[in-house]
Each structure stands twice: as C-alpha cells, then as structure tokens.
Design a protein around this motif. Sequence first.
Motif, mmCIF file in Angstrom:
data_model
loop_
_atom_site.group_PDB
_atom_site.id
_atom_site.type_symbol
_atom_site.label_atom_id
_atom_site.label_comp_id
_atom_site.label_asym_id
_atom_site.label_seq_id
_atom_site.Cartn_x
_atom_site.Cartn_y
_atom_site.Cartn_z
ATOM 1 N N VAL A 1 -12.465 -23.798 -8.047
ATOM 2 C CA VAL A 1 -12.429 -22.497 -8.372
ATOM 3 C C VAL A 1 -13.785 -22.068 -8.470
ATOM 4 O O VAL A 1 -14.665 -22.617 -9.329
ATOM 5 N N ASP B 1 -8.479 -26.288 -13.251
ATOM 6 C CA ASP B 1 -7.402 -25.435 -12.878
ATOM 7 C C ASP B 1 -7.672 -23.798 -12.940
ATOM 8 O O ASP B 1 -8.374 -23.529 -13.731
ATOM 9 N N PHE B 2 -7.051 -23.089 -12.074
ATOM 10 C CA PHE B 2 -7.421 -21.877 -11.749
ATOM 11 C C PHE B 2 -7.114 -20.893 -12.940
ATOM 12 O O PHE B 2 -7.864 -20.336 -13.615
ATOM 13 N N ASP B 3 -5.723 -21.266 -13.455
ATOM 14 C CA ASP B 3 -5.604 -20.388 -14.915
ATOM 15 C C ASP B 3 -6.630 -20.743 -16.172
ATOM 16 O O ASP B 3 -6.655 -20.023 -16.860
ATOM 17 N N ARG C 1 -5.499 -16.409 -0.686
ATOM 18 C CA ARG C 1 -5.897 -17.388 -1.753
ATOM 19 C C ARG C 1 -5.821 -16.772 -3.296
ATOM 20 O O ARG C 1 -5.624 -15.488 -3.221
ATOM 21 N N ARG C 2 -5.750 -17.428 -4.286
ATOM 22 C CA ARG C 2 -5.574 -16.828 -5.493
ATOM 23 C C ARG C 2 -7.077 -16.239 -5.764
ATOM 24 O O ARG C 2 -8.258 -16.862 -5.729
ATOM 25 N N TYR C 3 -7.006 -15.057 -6.071
ATOM 26 C CA TYR C 3 -8.256 -14.092 -6.330
ATOM 27 C C TYR C 3 -7.920 -13.263 -7.177
ATOM 28 O O TYR C 3 -7.321 -12.212 -7.221
ATOM 29 N N GLN C 4 -8.650 -13.255 -8.284
ATOM 30 C CA GLN C 4 -8.558 -11.988 -9.224
ATOM 31 C C GLN C 4 -10.076 -11.421 -9.472
ATOM 32 O O GLN C 4 -11.127 -11.904 -9.567
ATOM 33 N N VAL D 1 -12.782 -14.457 -9.859
ATOM 34 C CA VAL D 1 -12.414 -15.832 -10.007
ATOM 35 C C VAL D 1 -11.458 -16.011 -8.736
ATOM 36 O O VAL D 1 -10.369 -15.163 -8.631
ATOM 37 N N GLN D 2 -11.906 -16.892 -8.151
ATOM 38 C CA GLN D 2 -11.149 -17.282 -6.891
ATOM 39 C C GLN D 2 -11.043 -18.926 -6.715
ATOM 40 O O GLN D 2 -11.881 -19.617 -6.721
ATOM 41 N N GLN D 3 -9.891 -19.140 -5.869
ATOM 42 C CA GLN D 3 -9.374 -20.553 -5.626
ATOM 43 C C GLN D 3 -10.223 -20.694 -4.380
ATOM 44 O O GLN D 3 -9.824 -20.333 -3.412
ATOM 45 N N THR E 1 -19.137 -22.935 -9.100
ATOM 46 C CA THR E 1 -17.862 -23.469 -8.780
ATOM 47 C C THR E 1 -17.526 -24.696 -9.807
ATOM 48 O O THR E 1 -18.304 -25.434 -10.022
#
Length: 129
Positions: free
Chosen positions: A91, A12-14, A50-53, A83-85, A8
């Motif tokens: 992240v 920033d996510f990006d 949530r942001r989740y790639q 990769v998840q927020q 963890t």
Amino acid sequence: MNYYFNKTLNEDFDKVMEKVTEELKKEGFGILTEINVNETLKKKLDVDFRRYQILGACNPPFAHKALEAEDKIGTMLPCNVIVQQKNETTVEVAAINPLASMQAVENEKLNDVANEITERLKNVVNRLK
C-alpha cells in the motif's frame, strides 16, 4: 521539487488507513473529506479500480493563517493525502508537498505556513511503518 512525499508499506490497506489518520491527528490535522475513488468509479463508470482513498486533511490554525494571507488559497485546500493499493501486499501513502504547490502563488506571507505544513506532512509519511 516533487509535488508529493510518499512511502510504500507491506501492510493491510485498512490498517494503513488507520495509521495515516492517527499520524495526521498527531500533527494537528483532521480529515475534512474522504473520497473512495474505487467505489465512485464503480458506481459512476462501472469500472473496477484498485483501492484508492483520497483524504482531505486540514490543520485549522494553519489553514486560517493561509486564508488570512491569501484569500484564494482555499482553491488549494485541504491538503490531500492518498492511500492506494499497489498490489496484493503493498500500500502506498502519498501526501501533497505544500511548498511545491505554493510556488505558483506569489505571496511571501505564505512561506512560513507552507514550510510548517510541509514539515508536518513529511512527519506523517516518515513515521508510517
């Protein structure tokens, strides 16, 4: 044995996505697939998530060795990295543990490949800062 390794980050996510992709490249992996789970769930189910790639990572020489040793191993390829927020400031990155998944396949020829890919994916996760 856990089926994944994770870390963890307070980032920033990006930026985490960029770091993960860069670290995967250093270990010989390319990204074959990229699934944006939150966009897909919004489009298909009209739900917010949530942001989740999900990154489908592949190391071609090792994938070739694995396929030569076991023709059905493609059902377990590519190696997924997520990769998840987790919340506003953190992240999480998690990668599959190939040794755990390969235990289901009773083929000793895969042991060396699984060990090598496991070490490379651990390296990716451990180097993230």
